[in-house]
Motif scaffolding. Structure first.
Motif, PDB file in Angstrom:
ATOM      1  N   LEU A  44       2.469   0.324   4.238  1.00 41.98           N
ATOM      2  CA  LEU A  44       2.164  -0.749   3.286  1.00 41.98           C
ATOM      3  C   LEU A  44       3.422  -1.572   3.002  1.00 41.98           C
ATOM      4  O   LEU A  44       4.520  -1.047   3.105  1.00 41.98           O
ATOM      5  CB  LEU A  44       1.642  -0.144   1.983  1.00 41.98           C
ATOM      6  N   ARG A  45       3.330  -2.836   2.573  1.00 40.45           N
ATOM      7  CA  ARG A  45       2.067  -3.510   2.480  1.00 40.45           C
ATOM      8  C   ARG A  45       1.787  -4.408   3.682  1.00 40.45           C
ATOM      9  O   ARG A  45       0.643  -4.719   3.982  1.00 40.45           O
ATOM     10  CB  ARG A  45       2.080  -4.391   1.216  1.00 40.45           C
ATOM     11  N   GLY A  46       2.858  -4.844   4.315  1.00 43.42           N
ATOM     12  CA  GLY A  46       2.729  -5.875   5.362  1.00 43.42           C
ATOM     13  C   GLY A  46       1.757  -5.550   6.481  1.00 43.42           C
ATOM     14  O   GLY A  46       1.149  -6.451   7.054  1.00 43.42           O
ATOM     15  N   SER A  78      17.242  -4.019   5.526  1.00 39.64           N
ATOM     16  CA  SER A  78      17.027  -2.577   5.457  1.00 39.64           C
ATOM     17  C   SER A  78      18.371  -1.867   5.447  1.00 39.64           C
ATOM     18  O   SER A  78      19.275  -2.255   6.172  1.00 39.64           O
ATOM     19  CB  SER A  78      16.295  -2.056   6.680  1.00 39.64           C
ATOM     20  N   GLU A 101       2.963  -0.936  12.343  1.00 38.98           N
ATOM     21  CA  GLU A 101       3.880  -1.779  11.565  1.00 38.98           C
ATOM     22  C   GLU A 101       3.628  -3.251  11.872  1.00 38.98           C
ATOM     23  O   GLU A 101       3.219  -3.599  12.984  1.00 38.98           O
ATOM     24  CB  GLU A 101       5.332  -1.434  11.916  1.00 38.98           C
ATOM     25  N   ASP A 102       3.868  -4.089  10.891  1.00 37.33           N
ATOM     26  CA  ASP A 102       3.724  -5.524  11.121  1.00 37.33           C
ATOM     27  C   ASP A 102       4.914  -6.086  11.882  1.00 37.33           C
ATOM     28  O   ASP A 102       4.746  -6.865  12.809  1.00 37.33           O
ATOM     29  CB  ASP A 102       3.513  -6.274   9.790  1.00 37.33           C
ATOM     30  N   ILE A 103       6.122  -5.678  11.487  1.00 41.96           N
ATOM     31  CA  ILE A 103       7.307  -6.230  12.159  1.00 41.96           C
ATOM     32  C   ILE A 103       8.426  -5.200  12.198  1.00 41.96           C
ATOM     33  O   ILE A 103       8.641  -4.452  11.249  1.00 41.96           O
ATOM     34  CB  ILE A 103       7.781  -7.551  11.490  1.00 41.96           C
ATOM     35  N   ASP A 105      12.389  -5.020  12.652  1.00 45.94           N
ATOM     36  CA  ASP A 105      13.584  -5.876  12.613  1.00 45.94           C
ATOM     37  C   ASP A 105      14.764  -5.007  13.067  1.00 45.94           C
ATOM     38  O   ASP A 105      15.016  -4.870  14.262  1.00 45.94           O
ATOM     39  CB  ASP A 105      13.725  -6.414  11.177  1.00 45.94           C
ATOM     40  N   SER A 106      15.466  -4.367  12.133  1.00 52.47           N
ATOM     41  CA  SER A 106      16.524  -3.429  12.534  1.00 52.47           C
ATOM     42  C   SER A 106      15.909  -2.141  13.090  1.00 52.47           C
ATOM     43  O   SER A 106      16.553  -1.417  13.853  1.00 52.47           O
ATOM     44  CB  SER A 106      17.407  -3.091  11.336  1.00 52.47           C
ATOM     45  N   GLY A 107      14.673  -1.852  12.675  1.00 55.02           N
ATOM     46  CA  GLY A 107      14.030  -0.600  13.089  1.00 55.02           C
ATOM     47  C   GLY A 107      14.442   0.584  12.221  1.00 55.02           C
ATOM     48  O   GLY A 107      14.001   1.705  12.439  1.00 55.02           O
ATOM     49  N   LEU A 108      15.257   0.340  11.214  1.00 55.89           N
ATOM     50  CA  LEU A 108      15.786   1.443  10.391  1.00 55.89           C
ATOM     51  C   LEU A 108      14.699   2.105   9.554  1.00 55.89           C
ATOM     52  O   LEU A 108      14.669   3.321   9.406  1.00 55.89           O
ATOM     53  CB  LEU A 108      16.923   0.938   9.491  1.00 55.89           C
ATOM     54  N   THR A 109      13.776   1.298   9.018  1.00 55.95           N
ATOM     55  CA  THR A 109      12.672   1.850   8.229  1.00 55.95           C
ATOM     56  C   THR A 109      11.868   2.821   9.092  1.00 55.95           C
ATOM     57  O   THR A 109      11.598   3.954   8.704  1.00 55.95           O
ATOM     58  CB  THR A 109      11.731   0.718   7.742  1.00 55.95           C
ATOM     59  N   ASP A 162       5.387 -11.444   4.257  1.00 58.06           N
ATOM     60  CA  ASP A 162       5.605 -12.257   3.055  1.00 58.06           C
ATOM     61  C   ASP A 162       7.019 -12.812   2.962  1.00 58.06           C
ATOM     62  O   ASP A 162       7.939 -12.370   3.638  1.00 58.06           O
ATOM     63  CB  ASP A 162       5.383 -11.395   1.806  1.00 58.06           C
ATOM     64  N   ARG A 168       1.270 -13.836   2.607  1.00 55.76           N
ATOM     65  CA  ARG A 168       0.692 -12.719   3.361  1.00 55.76           C
ATOM     66  C   ARG A 168      -0.708 -13.072   3.859  1.00 55.76           C
ATOM     67  O   ARG A 168      -1.182 -12.519   4.845  1.00 55.76           O
ATOM     68  CB  ARG A 168       0.590 -11.463   2.485  1.00 55.76           C
TER      69      ARG A 168
HETATM   70  C1  PRP Z   1       9.149  -4.936   6.361  1.00 58.66           C
HETATM   71  C2  PRP Z   1       8.266  -4.451   7.512  1.00 58.66           C
HETATM   72  C3  PRP Z   1       8.928  -3.170   7.901  1.00 58.66           C
HETATM   73  C4  PRP Z   1      10.388  -3.418   7.624  1.00 58.66           C
HETATM   74  C5  PRP Z   1      11.056  -3.790   8.916  1.00 58.66           C
HETATM   75  O1  PRP Z   1       8.692  -4.353   5.198  1.00 58.66           O
HETATM   76  O2  PRP Z   1       6.939  -4.266   7.111  1.00 58.66           O
HETATM   77  O3  PRP Z   1       8.456  -2.076   7.161  1.00 58.66           O
HETATM   78  O4  PRP Z   1      10.474  -4.511   6.708  1.00 58.66           O
HETATM   79  O5  PRP Z   1      12.425  -3.909   8.753  1.00 58.66           O
HETATM   80  P1  PRP Z   1      13.470  -2.997   9.553  1.00 58.66           P
HETATM   81  O6  PRP Z   1      12.972  -2.838  10.967  1.00 58.66           O
HETATM   82  O7  PRP Z   1      14.744  -3.824   9.514  1.00 58.66           O
HETATM   83  O8  PRP Z   1      13.609  -1.687   8.846  1.00 58.66           O
HETATM   84  P2  PRP Z   1       9.112  -4.809   3.746  1.00 58.66           P
HETATM   85  O9  PRP Z   1      10.229  -3.904   3.265  1.00 58.66           O
HETATM   86  O10 PRP Z   1       9.390  -6.284   3.726  1.00 58.66           O
HETATM   87  O11 PRP Z   1       7.829  -4.448   2.879  1.00 58.66           O
HETATM   88  P3  PRP Z   1       6.320  -5.058   2.967  1.00 58.66           P
HETATM   89  O12 PRP Z   1       5.679  -4.455   4.203  1.00 58.66           O
HETATM   90  O13 PRP Z   1       5.676  -4.570   1.702  1.00 58.66           O
HETATM   91  O14 PRP Z   1       6.432  -6.560   3.036  1.00 58.66           O
END
Ligand code: PRP
Length: 183
Positions: A44-46, A78, A101-103, A105-109, A162, A168
């Motif tokens: 969540l949430r994206g 992140s 996952e929606d996106i 980026d760094s992939g750290l999450t 978002d 969104r």
């Molecule tokens: C966004 C996306 C991933 C994360 C990606 O979430 O949904 O979870 O960032 O970034 P990373 O690859 O650099 O770790 P966000 O924290 O914006 O929360 P959201 O999904 O509620 O918008």
């Protein structure tokens, strides 16, 4: 043809593009998980918009669940340290898990999340990322098994993504005008 939101500079992926991508990813997942009954987990949430479309494009038994995480740090980037706000309700020991996952980026999450889920003894943990952001010289920490599309290092909104909780609900993926986030 959708009308362009005044804060959006360009449409990167139209509704029609998105439909094609989701159908292709759904077919790949159906083929790979035909006899596996995977647990499909949206972050969540994206990811909710993509999840809702992707799960209907998968033509084999699946279960679904959701996780909510929040990154420590300034919120803009992140930090790789993730707090679990909502954990899974489902036990994953011995189960095939597919994180949606929606996106990326760094992939750290995701790399944090994958390590955490792998510690629970699942049969496998894979990732389906709708978008992967291409940042020159910055390879993501995770390699998703399924990728929808690569996007440039711009402020991407829509289809679940978002800026300050807005946009969104746009049905396409667009690039936000810099004057909107530089205010
Ligand atoms: C966004 C996306 C991933 C994360 C990606 O979430 O949904 O979870 O960032 O970034 P990373 O690859 O650099 O770790 P966000 O924290 O914006 O929360 P959201 O999904 O509620 O918008």
């Amino acid at each position: 043809m959708e009308t362009l939101h005044p804060d959006v500079q360009d449409i990167l992926l139209s509704e029609e593009d998105i439909r094609g991508i989701v159908a292709r990813m759904g077919a790949e997942i159906t083929k790979d998980y035909a006899d596996k009954n995977p647990l499909v987990v949206a972050v969540l949430r994206g990811a909710v918009v993509f999840m809702a479309d992707l799960m209907r494009a998968v033509d084999c038994p699946i279960g679904i669940d959701f996780m909510a995480v929040s990154s420590y740090g300034d919120g803009a980037k992140s930090s790789g340290v993730v707090r679990i706000v909502k954990d899974l309700d489902t036990k994953i020991e011995g189960r095939d898990v597919l994180i949606v996952e929606d996106i990326l980026d760094s992939g750290l999450t995701l790399s944090y999340l994958m390590r955490m889920l792998e510690n629970r003894g699942p049969a496998s943990v894979e990732v389906a990322a709708f978008l992967v952001k291409d940042v020159p010289g910055n390879a993501p920490a995770v390699k998703p098994r399924y990728v929808g599309a690569h996007v440039p290092d711009e402020f991407i909104v829509g289809y679940g993504l978002d800026f300050a909780e807005r946009y969104r609900n746009l049905s396409y993926i667009g690039i936000l005008k810099p004057e909107v986030y530089q205010k």
